[in-house]
Design a protein around this motif. Structure first.
Motif, PDB file in Angstrom:
ATOM      1  N   GLU A  38       7.325  37.267 -24.020  1.00 11.64           N
ATOM      2  CA  GLU A  38       6.310  37.904 -24.882  1.00 11.64           C
ATOM      3  C   GLU A  38       5.655  38.827 -24.049  1.00 11.64           C
ATOM      4  N   VAL A  39       5.314  39.967 -24.574  1.00 13.60           N
ATOM      5  CA  VAL A  39       4.739  41.182 -23.762  1.00 13.60           C
ATOM      6  C   VAL A  39       3.448  41.173 -24.317  1.00 13.60           C
ATOM      7  N   TRP A  48       5.343  50.555 -25.822  1.00  6.96           N
ATOM      8  CA  TRP A  48       6.566  51.158 -25.047  1.00  6.96           C
ATOM      9  C   TRP A  48       7.377  50.162 -24.176  1.00  6.96           C
ATOM     10  N   VAL A  49       6.716  49.131 -23.347  1.00  4.03           N
ATOM     11  CA  VAL A  49       7.393  48.190 -23.005  1.00  4.03           C
ATOM     12  C   VAL A  49       8.406  47.330 -23.730  1.00  4.03           C
ATOM     13  N   ILE A  50       7.867  46.989 -25.105  1.00  7.19           N
ATOM     14  CA  ILE A  50       8.605  46.299 -25.832  1.00  7.19           C
ATOM     15  C   ILE A  50       9.744  47.058 -26.464  1.00  7.19           C
ATOM     16  N   ARG A  51       9.554  48.398 -26.793  1.00  7.16           N
ATOM     17  CA  ARG A  51      10.655  49.044 -27.259  1.00  7.16           C
ATOM     18  C   ARG A  51      11.737  49.455 -26.104  1.00  7.16           C
ATOM     19  N   GLN A  52      11.530  49.654 -24.868  1.00  4.79           N
ATOM     20  CA  GLN A  52      12.475  50.001 -23.791  1.00  4.79           C
ATOM     21  C   GLN A  52      13.114  48.625 -23.805  1.00  4.79           C
ATOM     22  N   GLY A  64       8.981  39.217 -27.859  1.00  2.50           N
ATOM     23  CA  GLY A  64       7.757  39.209 -28.702  1.00  2.50           C
ATOM     24  C   GLY A  64       6.914  39.990 -28.292  1.00  2.50           C
ATOM     25  N   ALA A  65       5.855  40.044 -29.189  1.00  2.00           N
ATOM     26  CA  ALA A  65       4.351  40.819 -28.630  1.00  2.00           C
ATOM     27  C   ALA A  65       3.390  39.318 -28.554  1.00  2.00           C
ATOM     28  N   ASP A  79       7.031  47.311 -35.506  1.00  2.00           N
ATOM     29  CA  ASP A  79       7.689  48.536 -35.513  1.00  2.00           C
ATOM     30  C   ASP A  79       8.204  48.840 -34.105  1.00  2.00           C
ATOM     31  N   ALA A  80       7.733  48.268 -32.851  1.00  3.64           N
ATOM     32  CA  ALA A  80       8.360  48.502 -31.629  1.00  3.64           C
ATOM     33  C   ALA A  80       9.533  47.780 -31.222  1.00  3.64           C
TER      34      ALA A  80
END
Length: 208
Positions: A38-39, A48-52, A64-65, A79-80
């Motif tokens: 999880e970020v 941005w980290v999750i998207r990349q 996850g977040a 969405d990311a």
């Protein structure tokens, strides 16, 4: 996502001040076998980290977040590319938005909070901060809540992780004891060593 089926039954918690370092940390963890991370949304440029990371690890990665506080946080994380959410607690905004789009680990400590998290459809209850009561507290909670899955988080090192799993946790969340300073730009070789130690320490308990 089934927490009991996670490799090493571990959710790595990535929280850092350097977005590139945080991304490298997520990828390195996955390379070393800790494939669920999880970020935290407190990380610099967390979305941005999750998207990349999603682009690099692919759609099947357990990414996850964390530190999701509001329904807006949840929507942005989804969405990311987050595949699950983790909250430190359950505020009114999140409560009103339940059930959320994604599987959610909801933070709780007291029995009343555990009931609230379960009623809101939590995938599992994030027992936080787990260090406050330790494995004995988890055992006490499991007496009235034997069917609720718990994931202890907060001050969980490898030794504590083994004890929590033995006490009935379905998985554990590990931040600094596992990730260290890697997400702030720390040494990735040291991260790899910590992961190797973690995996070795948990191997007997996870396979028991």
């Amino acid at each position: 996502m089934n927490p009991t089926e996670l490799p090493h039954r571990t959710v790595a918690i990535v929280r850092g001040s350097d977005r590139q370092a945080a991304l490298r940390t997520v990828v390195t963890l996955a390379e070393e076998g800790i494939t669920c991370a999880e970020v935290s949304l407190t990380t610099t440029d967390a979305l941005w980290v999750i998207r990349q990371a999603r682009r690099e690890l692919g759609p099947g990665a357990h990414l996850g977040a964390g530190t999701v506080l509001t329904a807006a946080d949840a929507a942005k994380a989804a969405d990311a590319g987050a595949g699950f959410l983790v909250t430190p607690g359950l505020g009114n905004d999140l409560r009103e938005a339940m059930p959320l789009e994604l599987p959610t680990l909801i933070g709780a400590l007291t029995p009343s909070e555990v009931v609230a998290a379960h009623e809101c459809g939590a995938l599992a209850v994030k027992l936080f901060p787990a260090s406050l009561g330790g494995p004995s507290y988890l055992r006490a909670l499991r007496d009235p809540f034997p069917a609720i899955p718990f994931v202890p988080v907060g001050g969980v090192d490898a030794r504590a992780a083994r004890a929590f799993l033995a006490a009935g946790a379905v998985a554990v969340g590990a931040g600094t004891p596992l990730v260290g300073d890697a997400a702030h730009g720390g040494d990735l070789a040291a991260l790899r060593r910590r992961v190797a130690h973690w995996r070795s320490a948990l191997a007997e308990e996870v396979t028991a």
